[in-house]
Design a protein around this motif. Structure first.
Motif, PDB file in Angstrom:
ATOM      1  N   VAL A  65       0.867  -1.182   0.000  1.00 45.67           N
ATOM      2  CA  VAL A  65       0.000   0.000   0.000  1.00 45.67           C
ATOM      3  C   VAL A  65       0.903   1.230   0.000  1.00 45.67           C
ATOM      4  N   LEU A  66       0.676   2.150  -0.946  1.00 46.18           N
ATOM      5  CA  LEU A  66       1.460   3.370  -1.074  1.00 46.18           C
ATOM      6  C   LEU A  66       0.638   4.574  -0.651  1.00 46.18           C
ATOM      7  N   ASP A  67       1.324   5.707  -0.384  1.00 45.50           N
ATOM      8  CA  ASP A  67       0.580   6.914  -0.041  1.00 45.50           C
ATOM      9  C   ASP A  67      -0.006   7.599  -1.271  1.00 45.50           C
ATOM     10  N   ASN A  68       0.369   7.124  -2.468  1.00 42.61           N
ATOM     11  CA  ASN A  68      -0.254   7.554  -3.724  1.00 42.61           C
ATOM     12  C   ASN A  68       0.184   6.585  -4.813  1.00 42.61           C
ATOM     13  N   THR A  69      -0.523   6.570  -5.918  1.00 38.67           N
ATOM     14  CA  THR A  69      -0.180   5.593  -6.948  1.00 38.67           C
ATOM     15  C   THR A  69      -0.702   6.009  -8.315  1.00 38.67           C
ATOM     16  N   ALA A  70       0.018   5.587  -9.343  1.00 37.00           N
ATOM     17  CA  ALA A  70      -0.451   5.735 -10.729  1.00 37.00           C
ATOM     18  C   ALA A  70      -1.027   4.424 -11.243  1.00 37.00           C
ATOM     19  N   PHE A  71      -0.959   3.351 -10.431  1.00 39.40           N
ATOM     20  CA  PHE A  71      -1.517   2.056 -10.814  1.00 39.40           C
ATOM     21  C   PHE A  71      -3.045   2.109 -10.693  1.00 39.40           C
ATOM     22  N   TYR A  72      -3.731   1.822 -11.778  1.00 37.76           N
ATOM     23  CA  TYR A  72      -5.199   1.840 -11.756  1.00 37.76           C
ATOM     24  C   TYR A  72      -5.719   0.488 -11.256  1.00 37.76           C
ATOM     25  N   PRO A  73      -6.590   0.490 -10.242  1.00 39.94           N
ATOM     26  CA  PRO A  73      -7.164  -0.772  -9.757  1.00 39.94           C
ATOM     27  C   PRO A  73      -8.358  -1.187 -10.617  1.00 39.94           C
ATOM     28  N   THR A  74      -8.638  -2.468 -10.665  1.00 37.51           N
ATOM     29  CA  THR A  74      -9.772  -2.973 -11.435  1.00 37.51           C
ATOM     30  C   THR A  74     -11.052  -2.242 -11.035  1.00 37.51           C
ATOM     31  N   GLY A  75     -11.826  -1.833 -12.049  1.00 37.12           N
ATOM     32  CA  GLY A  75     -13.092  -1.159 -11.745  1.00 37.12           C
ATOM     33  C   GLY A  75     -13.700  -0.521 -12.969  1.00 37.12           C
ATOM     34  N   GLY A  76     -15.033  -0.448 -12.985  1.00 33.22           N
ATOM     35  CA  GLY A  76     -15.740   0.239 -14.057  1.00 33.22           C
ATOM     36  C   GLY A  76     -15.570  -0.391 -15.421  1.00 33.22           C
ATOM     37  N   GLY A  77     -15.349  -1.700 -15.445  1.00 28.52           N
ATOM     38  CA  GLY A  77     -15.162  -2.376 -16.728  1.00 28.52           C
ATOM     39  C   GLY A  77     -13.738  -2.354 -17.237  1.00 28.52           C
ATOM     40  N   GLN A  78     -12.845  -1.634 -16.540  1.00 29.33           N
ATOM     41  CA  GLN A  78     -11.450  -1.536 -16.969  1.00 29.33           C
ATOM     42  C   GLN A  78     -10.565  -2.402 -16.084  1.00 29.33           C
ATOM     43  N   PRO A  79      -9.725  -3.262 -16.675  1.00 26.83           N
ATOM     44  CA  PRO A  79      -8.830  -4.107 -15.870  1.00 26.83           C
ATOM     45  C   PRO A  79      -7.734  -3.286 -15.184  1.00 26.83           C
ATOM     46  N   HIS A  80      -7.122  -3.902 -14.193  1.00 28.63           N
ATOM     47  CA  HIS A  80      -6.054  -3.270 -13.419  1.00 28.63           C
ATOM     48  C   HIS A  80      -4.785  -3.094 -14.241  1.00 28.63           C
ATOM     49  N   ASP A  81      -3.949  -2.204 -13.771  1.00 27.40           N
ATOM     50  CA  ASP A  81      -2.612  -2.041 -14.360  1.00 27.40           C
ATOM     51  C   ASP A  81      -1.670  -3.100 -13.806  1.00 27.40           C
ATOM     52  N   THR A  82      -0.577  -3.298 -14.496  1.00 22.96           N
ATOM     53  CA  THR A  82       0.542  -4.090 -13.990  1.00 22.96           C
ATOM     54  C   THR A  82       1.808  -3.248 -14.134  1.00 22.96           C
ATOM     55  N   GLY A  83       2.900  -3.743 -13.588  1.00 22.56           N
ATOM     56  CA  GLY A  83       4.145  -2.987 -13.688  1.00 22.56           C
ATOM     57  C   GLY A  83       5.114  -3.385 -12.595  1.00 22.56           C
ATOM     58  N   TRP A  84       5.842  -2.409 -12.038  1.00 19.75           N
ATOM     59  CA  TRP A  84       6.875  -2.700 -11.057  1.00 19.75           C
ATOM     60  C   TRP A  84       6.910  -1.632  -9.978  1.00 19.75           C
ATOM     61  N   ILE A  85       7.170  -2.037  -8.749  1.00 18.95           N
ATOM     62  CA  ILE A  85       7.545  -1.136  -7.662  1.00 18.95           C
ATOM     63  C   ILE A  85       8.968  -1.501  -7.306  1.00 18.95           C
ATOM     64  N   ASN A  86       9.889  -0.562  -7.534  1.00 21.75           N
ATOM     65  CA  ASN A  86      11.327  -0.865  -7.554  1.00 21.75           C
ATOM     66  C   ASN A  86      11.540  -2.005  -8.544  1.00 21.75           C
ATOM     67  N   ASP A  87      12.071  -3.130  -8.122  1.00 20.70           N
ATOM     68  CA  ASP A  87      12.281  -4.236  -9.060  1.00 20.70           C
ATOM     69  C   ASP A  87      11.280  -5.371  -8.823  1.00 20.70           C
ATOM     70  N   ILE A  88      10.217  -5.095  -8.078  1.00 22.45           N
ATOM     71  CA  ILE A  88       9.215  -6.112  -7.766  1.00 22.45           C
ATOM     72  C   ILE A  88       8.061  -6.010  -8.757  1.00 22.45           C
ATOM     73  N   GLU A  89       7.713  -7.130  -9.369  1.00 20.78           N
ATOM     74  CA  GLU A  89       6.658  -7.119 -10.375  1.00 20.78           C
ATOM     75  C   GLU A  89       5.281  -7.083  -9.712  1.00 20.78           C
ATOM     76  N   ILE A  90       4.453  -6.157 -10.150  1.00 19.18           N
ATOM     77  CA  ILE A  90       3.074  -6.032  -9.671  1.00 19.18           C
ATOM     78  C   ILE A  90       2.157  -6.710 -10.685  1.00 19.18           C
ATOM     79  N   ILE A  91       1.385  -7.698 -10.211  1.00 21.70           N
ATOM     80  CA  ILE A  91       0.562  -8.510 -11.112  1.00 21.70           C
ATOM     81  C   ILE A  91      -0.932  -8.196 -11.005  1.00 21.70           C
ATOM     82  N   ASP A  92      -1.332  -7.459  -9.959  1.00 25.85           N
ATOM     83  CA  ASP A  92      -2.746  -7.152  -9.778  1.00 25.85           C
ATOM     84  C   ASP A  92      -2.845  -5.924  -8.881  1.00 25.85           C
ATOM     85  N   VAL A  93      -3.894  -5.129  -9.092  1.00 21.45           N
ATOM     86  CA  VAL A  93      -4.126  -3.946  -8.268  1.00 21.45           C
ATOM     87  C   VAL A  93      -5.618  -3.889  -7.960  1.00 21.45           C
TER      88      VAL A  93
END
Length: 424
Positions: A65-93
């Motif tokens: 959990v971050l104090d702010n984020t550009a990662f979009y969470p699943t909602g409104g018909g749009q799937p979540h973003d993926t990417g990385w926090i430092n070198d850790i792969e983010i697979i779901d939001v």
């Protein structure tokens, strides 16, 4: 925020601690208020810095959990973003309560302080193209034919909208697609605005919103005004192109399958490859492939019919030989149950005093058919009830004809002998 607690424990300290914790929660809630989230402040932001609020685990996944984020969470018909926090792969939001949790399969215990977030931008921009394209396409259906969209789904290859109409013509689809692409070509701005319930009166919304506060509008000036929590590019031109690919009737609604932007090129490349291969196989130019394929299908259908008639003729000839005996019994290899049924019927039609007992050995199983002629009164169900337990099998049918199959615990010949015992 730092929380300093006096080691001496008394009632006043407990009140102070409670107040500070409550204040911390309120500050966090305000800090990650919808309007302040990076993905709403700037949908084109692909990298950012934020601070770790906490880490945790849930089932087989860890989260941040971050104090702010550009990662979009699943909602409104749009799937979540993926990417990385430092070198850790983010697979779901996902948004859970007041938190936006960034899920990963990696260990997150080492994450502390400020971190660097980076989106999988190809995925995010694709989602923005499809979502903005849906707004444009939906508005075109309303503008031209007053067909409202009742649902939207953004899949990995195609996007769909469901229209509140039972029918749509090819001419209507062509008109809507043309109008949608006009809006894209005009490169109109795509704006967002936060309003309250009272402020909605200023806008001609495409449909009613379901919330009373923190209402986010996505606006294409003089074309579409809609409450939406998704991410979109900053202009219609960035959608690139819209192509309607197919329609599907869904009860009293019509589902529209479409693609936007880069997906149009992907679909074009896939369909070009298929068309080229079909044309090569038929030895014709691509522009003649449809006619050649139609002719090929008609020829194949005629050949199948002729082959079926020839196979039936052979079965009739075979049936005549078998029908010379009142117990027409035979074993086959690799005969389908349908062929056995047809042969049995031919036998009993040829000789109404005959009983046909047929067994086939097919791959790892035995199959059988038993049929009686018109002059026979014995029920064929006696056979199935007697032999199905022998092969751990299943079957069905009626008094005149039964069929079944089971394990190869007997040879085909042994199974036929067991069938004969009932009438011989």
């Amino acid at each position: 925020m730092y929380l300093i607690i006096n080691k001496k424990s008394d009632a006043s300290n407990e009140i102070k601690v409670t107040a500070l914790v409550t204040y911390a929660k309120l500050e966090l809630k305000e800090l990650i208020h919808l309007k302040n989230l990076y993905y709403y402040q700037d949908s084109m932001l692909s990298e950012f810095r934020a601070n770790i609020v906490r880490t945790g685990s849930e089932e087989n996944r860890n989260y941040v959990v971050l104090d702010n984020t550009a990662f979009y969470p699943t909602g409104g018909g749009q799937p979540h973003d993926t990417g990385w926090i430092n070198d850790i792969e983010i697979i779901d939001v996902e948004k859970v309560g007041e938190e936006i949790r960034h899920y990963t399969l990696a260990d997150v215990t080492s994450l502390k302080g400020e971190v660097h977030g980076k989106l999988n931008w190809t995925r995010r921009f694709d989602h923005m193209q499809q979502h903005a394209g849906q707004h444009i396409l939906t508005a075109a259906f309303v503008e031209l034919f007053d067909f409202a969209t009742v649902s939207f789904h953004l899949g990995t290859e195609l996007a769909t909208i469901d229209l509140n109409t039972a029918d749509v013509t090819a001419e209507q689809l062509a008109a809507v697609e043309s109008r949608a692409n006009e809006i894209i070509l005009e490169n109109r701005p795509i704006e967002t605005k936060w309003v309250d319930k009272e402020g909605l009166a200023e806008y001609n919304l495409r449909k009613e919103v379901t919330v009373d506060e923190d209402i986010r509008l996505v606006i294409i000036p003089e074309y579409d005004y809609n409450g939406c929590g998704g991410t979109h590019p900053t202009s219609t031109g960035q959608v690139g192109l819209i192509k309607i690919l197919a329609t599907e009737k869904m009860k009293q609604q019509i589902r529209i399958h479409f693609v936007c932007g880069q997906r149009v090129l992907q679909q074009l490349a896939m369909r070009k490859q298929v068309l080229s291969e079909v044309a090569r196989q038929l030895s014709v130019p691509e522009e003649n492939a449809a006619d050649a394929l139609r002719n090929f299908a008609q020829t194949a259908k005629a050949n199948d019919k002729a082959l079926g008639e020839a196979q039936d003729a052979l079965l009739v000839f075979e049936a005549r030989e078998l029908a010379k005996d009142t117990i027409a019994a035979s074993v086959f290899s690799n005969r389908s149950i349908q062929q056995l049924q047809k042969l049995a019927r031919f036998i009993t039609q040829e000789n109404p005093d005959a009983i046909a007992l047929l067994v086939a050995e097919n791959e790892e199983k035995l199959q059988f058919v038993a049929s009686r002629g018109a002059n026979i009164t014995h029920s064929m169900k006696d056979i199935s009830s007697a032999i199905l337990p022998l092969i751990n099998g299943k079957g069905g049918g009626n008094d005149a004809l039964i069929q079944g199959g089971g394990e190869k615990v007997l040879t085909a010949g042994q199974l036929l002998d067991e069938m004969k015992k009932i009438y011989v």
